[in-house]
Design a protein around this motif. Structure first.
Motif, mmCIF file in Angstrom:
data_model
loop_
_atom_site.group_PDB
_atom_site.id
_atom_site.type_symbol
_atom_site.label_atom_id
_atom_site.label_comp_id
_atom_site.label_asym_id
_atom_site.label_seq_id
_atom_site.Cartn_x
_atom_site.Cartn_y
_atom_site.Cartn_z
ATOM 1 N N THR A 15 50.125 42.001 39.288
ATOM 2 C CA THR A 15 49.917 41.705 41.334
ATOM 3 C C THR A 15 49.751 40.732 41.594
ATOM 4 O OG1 THR A 15 47.667 41.858 40.970
ATOM 5 C CG2 THR A 15 48.537 43.985 40.686
ATOM 6 N N ALA A 16 49.755 39.492 41.019
ATOM 7 C CA ALA A 16 49.086 38.349 41.653
ATOM 8 C C ALA A 16 48.205 38.239 42.248
ATOM 9 C CB ALA A 16 50.615 38.589 42.776
ATOM 10 N N ALA A 17 47.318 39.565 42.401
ATOM 11 C CA ALA A 17 45.651 39.411 43.069
ATOM 12 C C ALA A 17 45.603 37.817 42.456
ATOM 13 C CB ALA A 17 45.393 40.813 42.531
ATOM 14 N N CYS A 22 41.139 40.776 39.893
ATOM 15 C CA CYS A 22 41.527 41.478 38.702
ATOM 16 C C CYS A 22 40.522 42.229 38.003
ATOM 17 C CB CYS A 22 42.666 41.000 37.718
ATOM 18 S SG CYS A 22 44.517 40.692 39.175
ATOM 19 N N LYS A 23 39.677 41.158 37.690
ATOM 20 C CA LYS A 23 38.413 41.880 36.430
ATOM 21 C C LYS A 23 37.653 42.738 36.782
ATOM 22 C CE LYS A 23 35.047 39.915 33.678
ATOM 23 N NZ LYS A 23 34.030 38.971 33.111
ATOM 24 N N LYS A 24 37.458 42.334 38.584
ATOM 25 C CA LYS A 24 36.740 43.281 39.167
ATOM 26 C C LYS A 24 37.480 44.849 38.925
ATOM 27 C CE LYS A 24 33.501 44.597 43.646
ATOM 28 N NZ LYS A 24 33.911 44.011 44.544
ATOM 29 N N ALA A 36 43.608 50.872 38.557
ATOM 30 C CA ALA A 36 43.189 48.948 38.657
ATOM 31 C C ALA A 36 43.996 48.642 39.603
ATOM 32 C CB ALA A 36 43.262 48.344 37.318
ATOM 33 N N VAL A 37 45.944 48.648 39.506
ATOM 34 C CA VAL A 37 46.795 47.804 40.439
ATOM 35 C C VAL A 37 47.341 49.562 42.018
ATOM 36 C CG1 VAL A 37 49.177 48.546 40.829
ATOM 37 C CG2 VAL A 37 48.796 47.542 38.367
#
Length: 198
Positions: A15-17, A22-24, A36-37
């Protein structure tokens, strides 16, 4: 569920987030990568919607010249601050969109910018095709509406499927970048040049 650093890295690669985002997202979805994506994409959409009205008076002009120098694209990408305009991620997004334009040759950025003459010409072609195939006029009209929708999705930059990842439209990609940057970003204009083509 124990969220590992490898899971966070995998989601970040997809996602490049940001790492914390990402962890959240993984924590909220109990480690389900696909959910999550989706969650990160929804957050990107929400940020994009919030930022949509803001002026984008800063930005960059970026170019993409295809191998051989016979095809090139120049694009103006706007953002809210000079700080974001100078980031590598912003410039990379501009280059990616310019490369996409080189590959797909869109007519306009969005539907409301498609010239009426282009729409009229397409409608006339579709109506003639339907009549030639023996369809009655009322059925031909309904067929034309569907074909025009498909045509617009193919020729409007924001609706096109991104050449590097056909699961995303350019609008999806733009929403993700807005979510990451935290600023409104707009594709203001582009020009595509090809040797021998007027």
């Amino acid at each position: 569920m124990n969220i590992t650093s490898q899971m966070v890295k995998d989601l970040r690669d997809k996602t490049a987030a940001g790492m914390m985002d990402c962890k959240k997202a993984l924590t909220e979805t109990n480690g389900d990568m696909e959910k999550a994506v989706d969650l990160l994409r929804q957050k990107g959409l929400a940020v994009a919607a919030k930022r949509a009205g803001r002026a984008t008076s800063e930005g960059v002009i970026e170019t993409y010249i295809h191998a051989g120098g016979k095809l090139g694209v120049m694009i103006e990408l706007g953002c809210e601050t000079d700080f974001v305009a100078k980031t590598d991620a912003f410039r990379e997004f501009a280059r990616d969109v310019a490369m996409h334009i080189a590959a797909t040759n869109p007519v306009s950025i969005s539907r409301d910018e498609v010239p009426e003459s282009v729409l009229t010409r397409e409608k006339d072609i579709y109506i003639q095709q339907a009549i030639d195939s023996g369809k009655p006029a009322n059925i031909a009209e309904k067929m034309v509406v569907g074909k025009i929708e498909k045509f617009l999705a193919e020729v409007c930059l924001l609706e096109q499927q991104y050449v590097k990842n056909p699961d995303l439209s350019i609008q999806d990609l733009l929403n993700e970048v807005v979510g990451k940057m935290g600023e409104n970003i707009s594709i203001k204009r582009f020009a595509r040049f090809q040797v021998g083509v007027e």
